[in-house]
Write a protein that holds these residues in place. Structure first.
Motif, PDB file in Angstrom:
ATOM      1  N   UNK A   1       0.807  -1.228   0.000  1.00  0.00           N
ATOM      2  CA  UNK A   1       0.000   0.000   0.000  1.00  0.00           C
ATOM      3  C   UNK A   1       0.839   1.278   0.000  1.00  0.00           C
ATOM      4  N   UNK A   2       2.125   1.164   0.361  1.00  0.00           N
ATOM      5  CA  UNK A   2       2.985   2.352   0.354  1.00  0.00           C
ATOM      6  C   UNK A   2       3.592   2.617  -1.024  1.00  0.00           C
ATOM      7  N   UNK A   3       3.421   1.691  -1.960  1.00  0.00           N
ATOM      8  CA  UNK A   3       3.974   1.831  -3.305  1.00  0.00           C
ATOM      9  C   UNK A   3       3.126   2.795  -4.134  1.00  0.00           C
ATOM     10  N   UNK A   4       3.779   3.621  -4.948  1.00  0.00           N
ATOM     11  CA  UNK A   4       3.009   4.533  -5.800  1.00  0.00           C
ATOM     12  C   UNK A   4       2.330   3.790  -6.944  1.00  0.00           C
ATOM     13  N   UNK A   5       2.653   2.499  -7.109  1.00  0.00           N
ATOM     14  CA  UNK A   5       2.004   1.697  -8.148  1.00  0.00           C
ATOM     15  C   UNK A   5       0.971   0.731  -7.574  1.00  0.00           C
ATOM     16  N   UNK A   6       0.668   0.812  -6.305  1.00  0.00           N
ATOM     17  CA  UNK A   6      -0.284  -0.135  -5.737  1.00  0.00           C
ATOM     18  C   UNK A   6      -1.583  -0.100  -6.540  1.00  0.00           C
ATOM     19  N   UNK A   7      -2.067  -1.269  -6.931  1.00  0.00           N
ATOM     20  CA  UNK A   7      -3.305  -1.348  -7.718  1.00  0.00           C
ATOM     21  C   UNK A   7      -4.422  -1.802  -6.791  1.00  0.00           C
ATOM     22  N   UNK A   8      -5.438  -0.954  -6.684  1.00  0.00           N
ATOM     23  CA  UNK A   8      -6.590  -1.231  -5.827  1.00  0.00           C
ATOM     24  C   UNK A   8      -7.829  -1.304  -6.709  1.00  0.00           C
ATOM     25  N   UNK A   9      -8.512  -2.437  -6.680  1.00  0.00           N
ATOM     26  CA  UNK A   9      -9.775  -2.561  -7.395  1.00  0.00           C
ATOM     27  C   UNK A   9     -10.642  -3.581  -6.665  1.00  0.00           C
ATOM     28  N   UNK A  10     -11.704  -4.047  -7.286  1.00  0.00           N
ATOM     29  CA  UNK A  10     -12.657  -4.921  -6.604  1.00  0.00           C
ATOM     30  C   UNK A  10     -12.085  -6.307  -6.312  1.00  0.00           C
ATOM     31  N   UNK A  11     -10.985  -6.642  -6.948  1.00  0.00           N
ATOM     32  CA  UNK A  11     -10.321  -7.914  -6.681  1.00  0.00           C
ATOM     33  C   UNK A  11      -9.066  -7.730  -5.829  1.00  0.00           C
ATOM     34  N   UNK A  12      -8.685  -6.473  -5.592  1.00  0.00           N
ATOM     35  CA  UNK A  12      -7.407  -6.204  -4.939  1.00  0.00           C
ATOM     36  C   UNK A  12      -7.598  -5.172  -3.810  1.00  0.00           C
ATOM     37  N   UNK A  13      -8.040  -5.615  -2.642  1.00  0.00           N
ATOM     38  CA  UNK A  13      -8.193  -4.682  -1.518  1.00  0.00           C
ATOM     39  C   UNK A  13      -6.830  -4.268  -0.965  1.00  0.00           C
ATOM     40  N   UNK A  14      -6.824  -3.166  -0.264  1.00  0.00           N
ATOM     41  CA  UNK A  14      -5.619  -2.747   0.442  1.00  0.00           C
ATOM     42  C   UNK A  14      -5.286  -3.762   1.532  1.00  0.00           C
ATOM     43  N   UNK A  15      -4.006  -3.946   1.782  1.00  0.00           N
ATOM     44  CA  UNK A  15      -3.553  -4.829   2.851  1.00  0.00           C
ATOM     45  C   UNK A  15      -2.667  -4.037   3.805  1.00  0.00           C
ATOM     46  N   UNK A  16      -3.155  -3.686   4.998  1.00  0.00           N
ATOM     47  CA  UNK A  16      -4.481  -4.033   5.542  1.00  0.00           C
ATOM     48  C   UNK A  16      -5.561  -3.107   4.984  1.00  0.00           C
ATOM     49  N   UNK A  17      -6.809  -3.510   5.126  1.00  0.00           N
ATOM     50  CA  UNK A  17      -7.911  -2.706   4.607  1.00  0.00           C
ATOM     51  C   UNK A  17      -8.040  -1.361   5.325  1.00  0.00           C
TER      52      UNK A  17
END
Length: 260
Positions: free
Chosen positions: A72-88
């Motif tokens: 989640x600290x990466x500027x490329x983190x991909x968040x979508x309906x299949x990829x929640x943040x870790x941790x949410x």
């Protein structure tokens, strides 16, 4: 010494030969010239025809593994309906408030905030007004928005417009909803405004991309949002622009995310 005189028969033969020779020369001069098929002609053609060199296809050297797509600290983190943040419930550690026109006080991660200020200044020089509408949203704030939309809009509409808490790009601190202060802010009609057109044409120069373009809902899981922009850095945004790739899912070779 006197030369012997030619007899009349001999003179007649010489005259006839002269007539025949003259006729042959005349015929040769008037005959059409036939193209040569010898080796000289082939050599001339090879000499005058430039060789064709195929244009090489540019090979991209962009490194798609330079940053994590999961951290989640990466500027490329991909968040979508299949990829929640870790941790949410992730909260960025470097949130700051960029000095830009806004309707709600924006917070973004430092690198995104700096890029936003630069982009707003460039737009202003081009006579374009930009306004920050909604940047970082916490897990609790996203929960409140999602629940409110469920009550007011129903489940189907809400799922197409609003990410569940823990699945929202706004929670990364790398996304901002942008407008121009008009009645089309946070509405599809913003797409026809000069501000939206300027952003669509120029945001990549400052590391921002239009995250939910028209026609890609089956990939992103979110309907078109001409106001939602995501920071990924200038190198990645430039590569997406140059290769004409529209979504992060496609760019990084990730599965489509039409639903949870």
């Amino acid at each position: 010494m006197r030369q012997p005189s030619l007899g009349r028969p001999v003179r007649a033969v010489v005259a006839a030969s002269a007539v025949l020779l003259l006729a042959a020369c005349t015929a040769a001069q008037s005959a059409p010239t036939q193209p040569s098929t010898g080796s000289a002609s082939t050599a001339d053609a090879a000499h005058t025809t430039a060789p064709t060199t195929p244009t090489p296809t540019p090979v991209s050297t962009f490194d798609r593994s330079a940053h994590s797509l999961d951290d989640p600290t990466s500027i490329w983190v991909v968040v979508d309906k299949k990829r929640p943040l870790q941790p949410k419930t992730y909260v960025p550690a470097d949130l700051v408030t960029p000095d830009v026109p806004h309707t709600n006080v924006p917070q973004l991660r430092q690198v995104a905030a700096d890029a936003l200020v630069t982009m707003f200044a460039a737009a202003k020089r081009d006579g374009i007004t930009l306004v920050s509408l909604s940047a970082y949203r916490s897990y609790a704030t996203q929960t409140s928005i999602f629940d409110r939309n469920l009550r007011q809009l129903g489940r189907e509409t809400t799922l197409g417009l609003t990410a569940r808490p823990g699945y929202s790009e706004h929670q990364t601190g790398l996304a901002d909803d942008l407008g121009d202060g008009s009645s089309c802010d946070l509405a599809v009609c913003f797409e026809s405004h000069p501000a939206a057109k300027w952003l669509a044409a120029n945001s990549w120069r400052y590391g921002w991309i239009l995250r939910y373009p028209l026609g890609y809902t089956k990939i992103t899981g979110i309907q078109t949002e001409p106001w939602h922009f995501r920071y990924i850095g200038v190198p990645a945004a430039t590569e997406m622009h140059d290769t004409d790739v529209k979504t992060l899912e496609q760019f990084f070779g990730l599965p489509d995310s039409p639903d949870y």
